[in-house]
Motif scaffolding. Structure first.
Motif, PDB file in Angstrom:
ATOM      1  N   VAL A  35       0.844  -1.203   0.000  1.00  0.00           N
ATOM      2  CA  VAL A  35       0.000   0.000   0.000  1.00  0.00           C
ATOM      3  C   VAL A  35       0.875   1.248   0.000  1.00  0.00           C
ATOM      4  CG1 VAL A  35      -1.658   1.332   1.363  1.00  0.00           C
ATOM      5  CG2 VAL A  35      -2.026  -1.099   0.994  1.00  0.00           C
ATOM      6  N   ASP A  36       1.989   1.223   0.743  1.00  0.00           N
ATOM      7  CA  ASP A  36       2.913   2.367   0.734  1.00  0.00           C
ATOM      8  C   ASP A  36       3.503   2.589  -0.646  1.00  0.00           C
ATOM      9  OD1 ASP A  36       2.529   2.944   3.393  1.00  0.00           O
ATOM     10  OD2 ASP A  36       4.353   1.909   4.073  1.00  0.00           O
ATOM     11  N   LYS A  37       3.848   1.506  -1.324  1.00  0.00           N
ATOM     12  CA  LYS A  37       4.512   1.636  -2.616  1.00  0.00           C
ATOM     13  C   LYS A  37       3.546   1.941  -3.761  1.00  0.00           C
ATOM     14  CE  LYS A  37       7.930  -0.612  -5.520  1.00  0.00           C
ATOM     15  NZ  LYS A  37       8.852  -1.720  -5.654  1.00  0.00           N
ATOM     16  N   TYR A  38       2.371   1.270  -3.781  1.00  0.00           N
ATOM     17  CA  TYR A  38       1.467   1.375  -4.930  1.00  0.00           C
ATOM     18  C   TYR A  38       0.170   2.127  -4.637  1.00  0.00           C
ATOM     19  CZ  TYR A  38       4.554  -2.235  -6.695  1.00  0.00           C
ATOM     20  OH  TYR A  38       5.657  -2.939  -7.085  1.00  0.00           O
ATOM     21  N   GLY A  39      -0.129   2.420  -3.368  1.00  0.00           N
ATOM     22  CA  GLY A  39      -1.391   3.062  -3.023  1.00  0.00           C
ATOM     23  C   GLY A  39      -2.469   2.001  -2.798  1.00  0.00           C
ATOM     24  N   SER A  43      -3.130   0.225 -11.363  1.00  0.00           N
ATOM     25  CA  SER A  43      -3.644  -0.115 -12.684  1.00  0.00           C
ATOM     26  C   SER A  43      -3.459  -1.610 -12.944  1.00  0.00           C
ATOM     27  CB  SER A  43      -2.908   0.688 -13.756  1.00  0.00           C
ATOM     28  OG  SER A  43      -1.554   0.280 -13.828  1.00  0.00           O
ATOM     29  N   LYS A  44      -4.162  -2.107 -13.927  1.00  0.00           N
ATOM     30  CA  LYS A  44      -4.038  -3.523 -14.277  1.00  0.00           C
ATOM     31  C   LYS A  44      -2.629  -3.833 -14.777  1.00  0.00           C
ATOM     32  CE  LYS A  44      -8.916  -4.008 -15.326  1.00  0.00           C
ATOM     33  NZ  LYS A  44      -9.939  -4.253 -16.352  1.00  0.00           N
ATOM     34  N   ILE A  67      -8.443 -11.997  -7.445  1.00  0.00           N
ATOM     35  CA  ILE A  67      -8.127 -10.658  -6.952  1.00  0.00           C
ATOM     36  C   ILE A  67      -9.367  -9.791  -7.109  1.00  0.00           C
ATOM     37  CG2 ILE A  67      -5.643 -10.787  -7.355  1.00  0.00           C
ATOM     38  CD1 ILE A  67      -6.020  -9.263  -9.939  1.00  0.00           C
ATOM     39  N   LYS A  68      -9.382  -8.639  -6.428  1.00  0.00           N
ATOM     40  CA  LYS A  68     -10.568  -7.788  -6.415  1.00  0.00           C
ATOM     41  C   LYS A  68     -10.325  -6.518  -7.228  1.00  0.00           C
ATOM     42  CE  LYS A  68     -11.964  -9.381  -1.899  1.00  0.00           C
ATOM     43  NZ  LYS A  68     -12.036  -9.049  -0.482  1.00  0.00           N
ATOM     44  N   GLY A  73     -13.964  -1.169 -11.411  1.00  0.00           N
ATOM     45  CA  GLY A  73     -13.361  -2.154 -12.297  1.00  0.00           C
ATOM     46  C   GLY A  73     -12.215  -1.647 -13.135  1.00  0.00           C
ATOM     47  N   ASP A  74     -11.877  -0.359 -13.017  1.00  0.00           N
ATOM     48  CA  ASP A  74     -10.778   0.194 -13.811  1.00  0.00           C
ATOM     49  C   ASP A  74      -9.414  -0.112 -13.210  1.00  0.00           C
ATOM     50  OD1 ASP A  74     -12.579   1.285 -15.577  1.00  0.00           O
ATOM     51  OD2 ASP A  74     -12.652   3.219 -14.537  1.00  0.00           O
ATOM     52  N   ARG A  75      -9.368  -0.339 -11.889  1.00  0.00           N
ATOM     53  CA  ARG A  75      -8.110  -0.563 -11.199  1.00  0.00           C
ATOM     54  C   ARG A  75      -8.201  -1.829 -10.353  1.00  0.00           C
ATOM     55  NH1 ARG A  75      -4.893   3.727 -11.684  1.00  0.00           N
ATOM     56  NH2 ARG A  75      -3.799   3.614  -9.703  1.00  0.00           N
ATOM     57  N   VAL A  76      -7.092  -2.242  -9.782  1.00  0.00           N
ATOM     58  CA  VAL A  76      -7.015  -3.469  -8.989  1.00  0.00           C
ATOM     59  C   VAL A  76      -6.700  -3.106  -7.542  1.00  0.00           C
ATOM     60  CG1 VAL A  76      -5.773  -5.651  -8.724  1.00  0.00           C
ATOM     61  CG2 VAL A  76      -6.207  -4.750 -11.001  1.00  0.00           C
TER      62      VAL A  76
END
Length: 106
Positions: A35-39, A43-44, A67-68, A73-76
């Motif tokens: 979460v720290d690195k990617y938020g 994106s897919k 995965i959710k 649905g635009d992001r992972v």
């Protein structure tokens, strides 16, 4: 030499208890680090780079629930990617059972 504010203690635990503590700590640390690195969501394409697969595979994983999705649905969801990394074989096995059916694997 001890640093200020540090105490020294001896704790006796069995190997199983130490393994449980370390396993629990890894999940929390992996979630926090990702979460720290990617938020909260990525994106897919980024998810595909994290798991080392293609975007098509990410779309299939979203479809079968390994995965959710996030952001309509635009992001992972990054936490679901961390959960998948922790128990990849179980999630893949469950997806194969659902897709192909139990008869082919028994």
């Amino acid at each position: 030499m001890r640093e200020p504010g540090m105490i020294q203690a001896t704790i006796s635990l069995s190997a199983d208890q130490i393994a449980e503590i370390l396993a629990a700590a890894r999940v929390v640390d992996r979630h926090a680090a990702m979460v720290d690195k990617y938020g909260e969501a990525c994106s897919k394409t980024t998810a595909a780079k994290i798991i080392s697969c293609s975007v098509t595979t990410i779309n299939a994983m979203l479809a079968d629930g390994r995965i959710k999705a996030a952001c309509a649905g635009d992001r992972v969801d990054v936490r679901s990617v961390a959960d998948y990394i922790e128990c990849r074989s179980e999630a893949d096995h469950a997806a194969r059972m659902h897709r192909k059916g139990l008869k082919r694997y028994v």
